[in-house]
Write a protein that holds these residues in place. Structure first.
Motif, PDB file in Angstrom:
ATOM      1  N   SER A   1       0.850  -1.186   0.000  1.00 53.41           N
ATOM      2  CA  SER A   1       0.000   0.000   0.000  1.00 53.41           C
ATOM      3  C   SER A   1       0.884   1.233   0.000  1.00 53.41           C
ATOM      4  CB  SER A   1      -0.927   0.009   1.213  1.00 53.41           C
ATOM      5  OG  SER A   1      -0.191   0.022   2.418  1.00 53.41           O
ATOM      6  N   GLY A   2       0.277   2.381  -0.342  1.00 51.22           N
ATOM      7  CA  GLY A   2       0.994   3.635  -0.265  1.00 51.22           C
ATOM      8  C   GLY A   2       1.420   4.239  -1.587  1.00 51.22           C
ATOM      9  N   GLY A   3       1.184   3.541  -2.678  1.00 56.10           N
ATOM     10  CA  GLY A   3       1.540   4.095  -3.971  1.00 56.10           C
ATOM     11  C   GLY A   3       0.615   5.228  -4.375  1.00 56.10           C
ATOM     12  N   GLY A   4       0.968   5.900  -5.468  1.00 58.91           N
ATOM     13  CA  GLY A   4       0.128   6.976  -5.948  1.00 58.91           C
ATOM     14  C   GLY A   4       0.886   7.925  -6.852  1.00 58.91           C
ATOM     15  N   LEU A   5       0.285   9.067  -7.094  1.00 59.46           N
ATOM     16  CA  LEU A   5       0.875  10.108  -7.934  1.00 59.46           C
ATOM     17  C   LEU A   5       1.520  11.159  -7.032  1.00 59.46           C
ATOM     18  CD1 LEU A   5       1.228  11.589 -10.669  1.00 59.46           C
ATOM     19  CD2 LEU A   5      -1.043  12.577 -10.280  1.00 59.46           C
ATOM     20  N   VAL A   6       2.759  11.501  -7.330  1.00 59.69           N
ATOM     21  CA  VAL A   6       3.488  12.480  -6.523  1.00 59.69           C
ATOM     22  C   VAL A   6       4.326  13.352  -7.442  1.00 59.69           C
ATOM     23  CG1 VAL A   6       5.411  10.901  -6.120  1.00 59.69           C
ATOM     24  CG2 VAL A   6       4.958  12.739  -4.480  1.00 59.69           C
ATOM     25  N   GLN A   7       4.536  14.596  -7.033  1.00 62.45           N
ATOM     26  CA  GLN A   7       5.339  15.508  -7.840  1.00 62.45           C
ATOM     27  C   GLN A   7       6.824  15.242  -7.642  1.00 62.45           C
ATOM     28  OE1 GLN A   7       4.006  19.359  -6.523  1.00 62.45           O
ATOM     29  NE2 GLN A   7       2.354  19.432  -8.047  1.00 62.45           N
ATOM     30  N   PRO A   8       7.635  15.551  -8.627  1.00 59.71           N
ATOM     31  CA  PRO A   8       9.087  15.407  -8.471  1.00 59.71           C
ATOM     32  C   PRO A   8       9.594  16.175  -7.253  1.00 59.71           C
ATOM     33  CG  PRO A   8       8.532  15.804 -10.760  1.00 59.71           C
ATOM     34  CD  PRO A   8       7.269  16.006  -9.980  1.00 59.71           C
ATOM     35  N   GLY A   9      10.527  15.557  -6.554  1.00 60.05           N
ATOM     36  CA  GLY A   9      11.105  16.162  -5.365  1.00 60.05           C
ATOM     37  C   GLY A   9      10.373  15.848  -4.076  1.00 60.05           C
ATOM     38  N   ARG A  10       9.161  15.309  -4.184  1.00 63.03           N
ATOM     39  CA  ARG A  10       8.378  14.990  -2.998  1.00 63.03           C
ATOM     40  C   ARG A  10       8.706  13.588  -2.498  1.00 63.03           C
ATOM     41  NH1 ARG A  10       4.251  18.838  -2.591  1.00 63.03           N
ATOM     42  NH2 ARG A  10       4.009  18.039  -0.470  1.00 63.03           N
ATOM     43  N   SER A  11       8.037  13.219  -1.414  1.00 61.47           N
ATOM     44  CA  SER A  11       8.296  11.930  -0.772  1.00 61.47           C
ATOM     45  C   SER A  11       7.042  11.061  -0.771  1.00 61.47           C
ATOM     46  CB  SER A  11       8.762  12.139   0.671  1.00 61.47           C
ATOM     47  OG  SER A  11       9.966  12.870   0.724  1.00 61.47           O
ATOM     48  N   LEU A  12       7.278   9.769  -0.603  1.00 60.80           N
ATOM     49  CA  LEU A  12       6.201   8.798  -0.523  1.00 60.80           C
ATOM     50  C   LEU A  12       6.699   7.630   0.315  1.00 60.80           C
ATOM     51  CD1 LEU A  12       3.380   8.836  -1.924  1.00 60.80           C
ATOM     52  CD2 LEU A  12       4.347   7.346  -3.673  1.00 60.80           C
TER      53      LEU A  12
ATOM     54  N   SER B   1      12.888  -0.117   6.022  1.00 58.18           N
ATOM     55  CA  SER B   1      12.807  -0.424   7.445  1.00 58.18           C
ATOM     56  C   SER B   1      11.718  -1.476   7.636  1.00 58.18           C
ATOM     57  CB  SER B   1      12.484   0.831   8.270  1.00 58.18           C
ATOM     58  OG  SER B   1      11.236   1.379   7.890  1.00 58.18           O
ATOM     59  N   ARG B   2      11.678  -2.040   8.823  1.00 59.34           N
ATOM     60  CA  ARG B   2      10.657  -3.040   9.074  1.00 59.34           C
ATOM     61  C   ARG B   2      10.261  -3.040  10.538  1.00 59.34           C
ATOM     62  NH1 ARG B   2      12.755  -8.859   7.482  1.00 59.34           N
ATOM     63  NH2 ARG B   2      10.841  -9.512   8.544  1.00 59.34           N
ATOM     64  N   ASP B   3       9.040  -3.483  10.775  1.00 65.08           N
ATOM     65  CA  ASP B   3       8.519  -3.679  12.126  1.00 65.08           C
ATOM     66  C   ASP B   3       8.261  -5.174  12.247  1.00 65.08           C
ATOM     67  OD1 ASP B   3       6.935  -3.968  14.420  1.00 65.08           O
ATOM     68  OD2 ASP B   3       5.982  -2.025  14.141  1.00 65.08           O
ATOM     69  N   ASN B   4       9.159  -5.881  12.918  1.00 65.66           N
ATOM     70  CA  ASN B   4       9.044  -7.338  12.992  1.00 65.66           C
ATOM     71  C   ASN B   4       7.785  -7.772  13.743  1.00 65.66           C
ATOM     72  OD1 ASN B   4      11.405  -7.845  11.548  1.00 65.66           O
ATOM     73  ND2 ASN B   4      12.673  -7.709  13.374  1.00 65.66           N
ATOM     74  N   ALA B   5       7.361  -6.984  14.711  1.00 69.61           N
ATOM     75  CA  ALA B   5       6.166  -7.335  15.474  1.00 69.61           C
ATOM     76  C   ALA B   5       4.917  -7.293  14.594  1.00 69.61           C
ATOM     77  CB  ALA B   5       6.005  -6.390  16.649  1.00 69.61           C
ATOM     78  N   LYS B   6       4.938  -6.427  13.590  1.00 69.73           N
ATOM     79  CA  LYS B   6       3.797  -6.282  12.684  1.00 69.73           C
ATOM     80  C   LYS B   6       4.019  -7.002  11.354  1.00 69.73           C
ATOM     81  CE  LYS B   6       2.388  -1.768  14.493  1.00 69.73           C
ATOM     82  NZ  LYS B   6       2.124  -0.332  14.139  1.00 69.73           N
ATOM     83  N   ASN B   7       5.187  -7.648  11.196  1.00 69.83           N
ATOM     84  CA  ASN B   7       5.523  -8.297   9.913  1.00 69.83           C
ATOM     85  C   ASN B   7       5.308  -7.345   8.747  1.00 69.83           C
ATOM     86  OD1 ASN B   7       6.265 -10.791  11.043  1.00 69.83           O
ATOM     87  ND2 ASN B   7       4.149 -11.495  11.070  1.00 69.83           N
ATOM     88  N   THR B   8       5.776  -6.139   8.916  1.00 66.84           N
ATOM     89  CA  THR B   8       5.571  -5.102   7.912  1.00 66.84           C
ATOM     90  C   THR B   8       6.909  -4.474   7.540  1.00 66.84           C
ATOM     91  OG1 THR B   8       3.343  -4.623   8.723  1.00 66.84           O
ATOM     92  CG2 THR B   8       4.411  -2.928   7.391  1.00 66.84           C
ATOM     93  N   VAL B   9       7.084  -4.251   6.257  1.00 70.37           N
ATOM     94  CA  VAL B   9       8.279  -3.585   5.760  1.00 70.37           C
ATOM     95  C   VAL B   9       7.847  -2.291   5.080  1.00 70.37           C
ATOM     96  CG1 VAL B   9       8.268  -4.780   3.522  1.00 70.37           C
ATOM     97  CG2 VAL B   9      10.409  -3.884   4.437  1.00 70.37           C
ATOM     98  N   TYR B  10       8.695  -1.289   5.185  1.00 67.40           N
ATOM     99  CA  TYR B  10       8.399   0.029   4.637  1.00 67.40           C
ATOM    100  C   TYR B  10       9.497   0.459   3.661  1.00 67.40           C
ATOM    101  CZ  TYR B  10       5.563   0.011   8.877  1.00 67.40           C
ATOM    102  OH  TYR B  10       4.674  -0.335   9.874  1.00 67.40           O
ATOM    103  N   LEU B  11       9.129   1.315   2.753  1.00 74.21           N
ATOM    104  CA  LEU B  11      10.111   1.944   1.872  1.00 74.21           C
ATOM    105  C   LEU B  11       9.812   3.439   1.849  1.00 74.21           C
ATOM    106  CD1 LEU B  11      12.531   1.350   0.006  1.00 74.21           C
ATOM    107  CD2 LEU B  11      10.911   1.466  -1.906  1.00 74.21           C
ATOM    108  N   GLN B  12      10.679   4.200   2.506  1.00 69.95           N
ATOM    109  CA  GLN B  12      10.557   5.658   2.495  1.00 69.95           C
ATOM    110  C   GLN B  12      11.317   6.176   1.282  1.00 69.95           C
ATOM    111  OE1 GLN B  12       8.891   7.820   4.607  1.00 69.95           O
ATOM    112  NE2 GLN B  12       9.481   9.408   3.139  1.00 69.95           N
TER     113      GLN B  12
END
Length: 117
Positions: free
Chosen positions: A7-18, A70-81
């Motif tokens: 989850s977390g995808g979408g349209l973003v302008q250049p230079g911004r974060s997601l 990064s990841r939260d092992n307790a939640k079995n979730t990985v993130y990509l900043q």
């Protein structure tokens, strides 16, 4: 069998974060690795970043310094900043899981990231 949901995808302008998230469920190894790939139209799937349960990480040169896994092992979730996004970052981003980062064997369905004005 491990199921992955991004989850977390979408349209973003250049230079911004997601920030992308990927939640894993099912039969998981105590020690494992999770990672993020992307595939742009007409290009091969590219490994961007990977992380183990112990917190070891690796990055592709193309995103080093801009993307952080990064990841939260307790939640079995990985993130990509993803920071300082560029139009060339436009792709479908996939989460992956495996016993090591050389043996990813489960994949999410992908989430589209589009970087454009």
């Amino acid at each position: 069998q491990v199921q992955l949901v991004e989850s977390g995808g979408g349209l973003v302008q250049p230079g911004r974060s997601l920030r992308l998230s990927c939640a894993a469920s099912g039969s998981m190894f105590g020690f494992n690795a999770m990672g993020w790939y992307r595939q742009a139209p007409g290009k091969q799937r590219e490994l961007l970043a990977a992380i183990t349960t112990a917190g070891s990480t690796k990055y592709a040169d193309s995103v080093k310094g801009r993307f952080t896994i990064s990841r939260d092992n307790a939640k079995n979730t990985v993130y990509l900043q993803m920071n300082s996004l560029k139009p060339e970052d436009t792709a479908v981003y996939y989460c992956a899981y495996g016993p090591t980062w050389n043996k990813f064997d489960s994949w999410g369905q992908g989430t589209q990231v589009t970087v454009s004005l």
